[in-house]
Design a protein around this motif. Structure first.
Motif, mmCIF file in Angstrom:
data_model
loop_
_atom_site.group_PDB
_atom_site.id
_atom_site.type_symbol
_atom_site.label_atom_id
_atom_site.label_comp_id
_atom_site.label_asym_id
_atom_site.label_seq_id
_atom_site.Cartn_x
_atom_site.Cartn_y
_atom_site.Cartn_z
ATOM 1 N N LEU A 60 0.811 -1.225 0.000
ATOM 2 C CA LEU A 60 0.000 0.000 0.000
ATOM 3 C C LEU A 60 0.841 1.270 0.000
ATOM 4 N N SER B 297 0.791 3.771 -3.063
ATOM 5 C CA SER B 297 -0.455 4.506 -3.315
ATOM 6 C C SER B 297 -0.873 5.381 -2.142
ATOM 7 N N LEU B 298 -0.648 4.914 -0.913
ATOM 8 C CA LEU B 298 -1.099 5.660 0.268
ATOM 9 C C LEU B 298 0.021 6.457 0.937
ATOM 10 N N ASN C 276 0.680 6.316 6.041
ATOM 11 C CA ASN C 276 -0.700 5.844 5.994
ATOM 12 C C ASN C 276 -0.766 4.329 5.818
#
Length: 261
Positions: free
Chosen positions: A182, A185-186, A190
């Motif tokens: 992740l 993208s985050l 996060n």
């Protein structure tokens, strides 16, 4: 390189074991002595009760022989030996093994936790390991001193504890993989928050499903029980903190040239 890290990890594990032994000797052993005194006092009360009629199911057994059959076991290792050399041997063996495993996990994790330095990687691995291997399992099945727990259930209790520990380690690995996936993208922060939340949800659900164990005697000292559990956590905290800090410093010197540092 892995061999050098492994040797350093085991040496740091020996140092961590010595520090943990000192802490356990000062803060842990008094709680064990108090628990043993409680157990012996209850045993004395049981012996003071009127003896039942002689069991005639074993022809030829006299009363002294029957009493020896019930409680004549000799102590194999004395209590002073357990609290000194026995304790020292146990924590040194555990610390050395932990140091070796920690070094191998560090070698795998270095470079896979973002752009962390070797020292930061070691501290991160130590913090995650302490939480997953010690804190979370003991939230469900905390450590108990002598005189707490039925001896007949020690096998199932031990199995349940290790099941929670193994599950916690597996969920941590899955959460870290999720965070790495992740992160593009985050963002790393996060992604780590999402992974930590997922870990907490899964482990909370697992601990709610697993059976509880409630075998503390009603008249057992709450202070002794609390102090013993705090001392147990303190021993593990010293082991993991030493690994994270001392091993991290050694790994930093080994993996990063002086000019880079």
């Amino acid at each position: 390189m892995v061999r050098s890290l492994l040797i350093r990890g085991m040496l740091v594990g020996i140092l961590a074991g010595l520090l943990a032994f000192g802490f356990a000797r000062v803060f842990g052993e008094p709680q064990v002595d108090a628990a043993i005194a409680f157990e012996e006092s209850h045993a004395g009360k049981e012996e003071a009760k009127p003896a039942p009629a002689m069991n005639m199911s074993k022809p030829g057994m006299s009363m002294p022989a029957a009493q020896a059959d019930q409680g004549g076991e000799e102590e194999l290792i004395s209590r002073p030996m357990q609290a000194s050399y026995g304790l020292l041997t146990g924590v040194l063996v555990y610390g050395t093994a932990l140091g070796g495993i920690f070094a191998l996990v560090f070698a795998f994790a270095q470079g896979r936790l973002g752009s962390l330095s070797p020292r930061a990687t070691a501290a991160t691995v130590a913090a995650i390991g302490f939480a997953a291997v010690v804190i979370v399992p003991q939230l469900k099945y905390p450590a108990n001193p002598p005189a707490v727990g039925n001896p007949d259930t020690i096998g199932p209790r031990t199995a349940l504890y290790f099941i929670v520990m193994a599950l916690s380690i597996l969920v941590v690995i899955a959460a870290l993989n999720t965070a790495n996936r992740l992160a593009p993208s985050l963002g790393r922060w996060n992604a780590n928050l999402v992974a930590a939340l997922a870990y907490g949800v899964v482990m909370a659900a697992a601990m709610l499903i697993m059976p509880g164990i409630h075998e503390v005697p009603a008249d057992f000292s709450a202070n002794v029980l609390w102090n013993f559990r705090i001392a147990t956590l303190g021993i593990h905290a010293i082991l993991w903190a030493t690994m994270g800090l001392v091993f991290g410093a050694l790994a930093q010197k080994l993996l990063q040239p002086a000019s880079t540092r």
